[in-house]
Scaffold this active site. Structure first.
Site, PDB file in Angstrom:
ATOM      1  N   LYS A 193       3.183 -15.414   2.588  1.00 44.53           N
ATOM      2  CA  LYS A 193       3.360 -16.141   1.327  1.00 44.53           C
ATOM      3  C   LYS A 193       4.848 -16.438   1.218  1.00 44.53           C
ATOM      4  O   LYS A 193       5.526 -16.048   0.254  1.00 44.53           O
ATOM      5  CB  LYS A 193       2.823 -15.275   0.169  1.00 44.53           C
ATOM      6  CG  LYS A 193       2.787 -15.970  -1.170  1.00 44.53           C
ATOM      7  CD  LYS A 193       1.727 -17.051  -1.289  1.00 44.53           C
ATOM      8  CE  LYS A 193       1.837 -17.775  -2.612  1.00 44.53           C
ATOM      9  NZ  LYS A 193       1.033 -19.018  -2.665  1.00 44.53           N
ATOM     10  N   ASP A 223      -6.379  -6.919   4.257  1.00 44.76           N
ATOM     11  CA  ASP A 223      -7.503  -6.258   3.590  1.00 44.76           C
ATOM     12  C   ASP A 223      -8.414  -7.316   2.961  1.00 44.76           C
ATOM     13  O   ASP A 223      -9.636  -7.307   3.150  1.00 44.76           O
ATOM     14  CB  ASP A 223      -6.974  -5.310   2.507  1.00 44.76           C
ATOM     15  CG  ASP A 223      -8.094  -4.658   1.724  1.00 44.76           C
ATOM     16  OD1 ASP A 223      -9.037  -4.172   2.367  1.00 44.76           O
ATOM     17  OD2 ASP A 223      -8.034  -4.646   0.479  1.00 44.76           O
ATOM     18  N   ASP A 238      -2.905 -18.366   0.702  1.00 42.01           N
ATOM     19  CA  ASP A 238      -3.902 -19.062  -0.132  1.00 42.01           C
ATOM     20  C   ASP A 238      -4.602 -20.143   0.691  1.00 42.01           C
ATOM     21  O   ASP A 238      -5.831 -20.304   0.630  1.00 42.01           O
ATOM     22  CB  ASP A 238      -3.280 -19.630  -1.420  1.00 42.01           C
ATOM     23  CG  ASP A 238      -1.954 -20.338  -1.213  1.00 42.01           C
ATOM     24  OD1 ASP A 238      -1.410 -20.311  -0.090  1.00 42.01           O
ATOM     25  OD2 ASP A 238      -1.449 -20.940  -2.180  1.00 42.01           O
ATOM     26  N   TYR A 269       0.822  -1.213   0.000  1.00 46.35           N
ATOM     27  CA  TYR A 269       0.000   0.000   0.000  1.00 46.35           C
ATOM     28  C   TYR A 269       0.854   1.261   0.000  1.00 46.35           C
ATOM     29  O   TYR A 269       0.422   2.309  -0.461  1.00 46.35           O
ATOM     30  CB  TYR A 269      -0.900   0.031   1.242  1.00 46.35           C
ATOM     31  CG  TYR A 269      -2.213  -0.677   1.110  1.00 46.35           C
ATOM     32  CD1 TYR A 269      -2.272  -2.011   0.747  1.00 46.35           C
ATOM     33  CD2 TYR A 269      -3.405  -0.018   1.389  1.00 46.35           C
ATOM     34  CE1 TYR A 269      -3.476  -2.669   0.649  1.00 46.35           C
ATOM     35  CE2 TYR A 269      -4.616  -0.660   1.298  1.00 46.35           C
ATOM     36  CZ  TYR A 269      -4.648  -1.982   0.929  1.00 46.35           C
ATOM     37  OH  TYR A 269      -5.854  -2.622   0.838  1.00 46.35           O
ATOM     38  N   ASP A 271     -12.349  -9.018   4.517  1.00 47.91           N
ATOM     39  CA  ASP A 271     -13.632  -9.034   3.803  1.00 47.91           C
ATOM     40  C   ASP A 271     -14.195 -10.457   3.785  1.00 47.91           C
ATOM     41  O   ASP A 271     -15.406 -10.670   3.950  1.00 47.91           O
ATOM     42  CB  ASP A 271     -13.480  -8.536   2.359  1.00 47.91           C
ATOM     43  CG  ASP A 271     -13.668  -7.026   2.240  1.00 47.91           C
ATOM     44  OD1 ASP A 271     -13.333  -6.318   3.216  1.00 47.91           O
ATOM     45  OD2 ASP A 271     -14.144  -6.557   1.185  1.00 47.91           O
TER      46      ASP A 271
END
Ligand code: IPM
Ligand code: MG
Length: 359
Positions: free
Chosen positions: A191, A247, A223, A142, A251
């Site tokens: 990751k 982020d 994942d 970001y 959700d």
């Protein structure tokens, strides 16, 4: 006690949900003898319209001078065509950064009353879940170097993910401390099979684990985490991850609670001043229709009481009032589902929560 709150209502449903949360704060103030002095500031699309920039200096100064910030949501299709550094979202990112809010706490739990709205298999929903996502908020992709350049295949754009040891260390510390106060289970999501930033992340988490022998730490690839969240969310207690993974996964976590309209968040730094906001967006399509669920923002205000103002009892009471109203069967449009309830408007839902606070 007296507290100064900077209100950043923003765009779309932002103003209505913040107004509802303020009504709840006022009721808490009346009952417990506190004065919450609120002052509104512009940020996001409304600020672009009023003064040509998403985050006016007056807003930054007002937030810095406040005891805490309550934010609605920013953005909307009207401003979608603007360049990245003048978009409404830039206001949010800049605010997080200038206020030094590197920790984002996003709790997600399944209300028993809303079990039928959980899209997961009945046998999974039955187990319930209650997790706390600790998302790094002022670093990573970001805020990394970005731009446009001439690449191998012609013009290209790039964004970079960078994490310093310091940034990883301070968010990991918050996560361990949070786990210590809960069920003492921490899952670090990365990751590391591909990214160097993740390998550094993992190394620091493992180093710090030695200082928290009472907390069980597990690494999980992002994942796999996305899959595990829908396979069996009850396995998670505290989750710590980077800005972008957090982020996305928050959700996902919100959807399995039944609605994104329920999830609050707290953004914290090294001082008591925080910024509190629902994790959902500005939902311009339902702005002004009364359909917006104010619960995420009301619960964000409860987090403000808890984390910034040390008003535990008051925070507990707001959370219990939300529980009571949901248990009594009251629903906003987003959580009506198969319940057969006729949906309340956001204002009516807030009235119910205030009534429950008075009981
Ligand atoms: C969130 C939002 C923001 C983010 C956007 C609006 C910049 O999606 O708070 O989750 O990506 O952090
Ligand atoms: Mg998001």
């Amino acid at each position: 006690m007296e507290f100064n709150i900077a209100l950043v209502k923003g765009d779309g449903i932002g103003p209505e949900i913040v107004d509802n949360a303020v009504r709840v704060l006022e009721e808490v103030g009346r009952q417990f003898g506190h004065a919450f002095r609120c002052k509104s500031y512009l940020a996001g699309g409304c600020a672009i319209d009023a003064c040509g920039q998403p985050l006016p200096q007056e807003t930054v100064d007002g937030c810095l001078a406040s005891d805490s910030v309550l934010l609605g949501a920013v953005g909307g299709p009207k401003w979608d065509g603007l360049a990245g550094d003048v978009r409404p979202e830039k206001a949010l990112l800049k605010l997080r950064s200038v206020l030094g809010l590197y920790t984002n706490l996003r709790p997600a739990r399944l209300y028993q009353a809303l079990r039928a709205e959980c899209p997961l298999r009945e046998s999974t929903a039955e187990k319930g879940f209650d997790l706390m996502m600790v998302r790094e908020l002022t670093g990573g992709i970001y805020f990394g170097e970005r731009g446009h350049r001439e690449g191998k295949y012609g013009p290209e754009a790039y964004d970079t993910e960078a994490y310093s040891e310091l940034e990883i260390r301070r968010i990991t510390k918050v996560a361990f401390e949070t786990a210590r106060k809960r069920r003492k289970k921490l899952t670090s999501i990365d990751k590391a099979n591909v990214l160097d930033t993740s390998r550094l992340w993992r190394k620091i988490v493992h180093e710090m684990a030695a200082d928290y022998p009472d907390v069980t730490v597990t690494d999980m690839l992002v994942d796999n985490a996305a899959m595990q969240l829908i396979r069996d969310p009850s396995q998670f207690d505290v989750v710590v991850t980077t800005n972008m993974f957090g982020d996305i996964l928050s959700d996902e976590a919100s959807q399995i609670t039944g609605s994104i309209g329920l999830l609050p968040s707290a953004s914290l730094g090294d001082t008591k001043r925080g910024m509190y906001e629902p994790i959902h967006g500005s939902a311009p399509d339902i702005a002004g229709t009364g359909k917006a669920n104010p619960i995420a923002t009301i619960l964000s205000a409860a987090m403000m009481l808890r984390y910034s103002f040390d008003l535990q009892q008051e925070a507990d009471k707001v959370e219990a009032a939300v529980d009571a109203v949901l248990n009594a069967g009251w629903r906003t449009a987003d959580i009506v589902g198969s319940s057969g309830a006729s949906p309340l408007t956001g204002d009516e839902m807030t009235d119910k929560i205030i009534e429950a606070l008075r009981k």
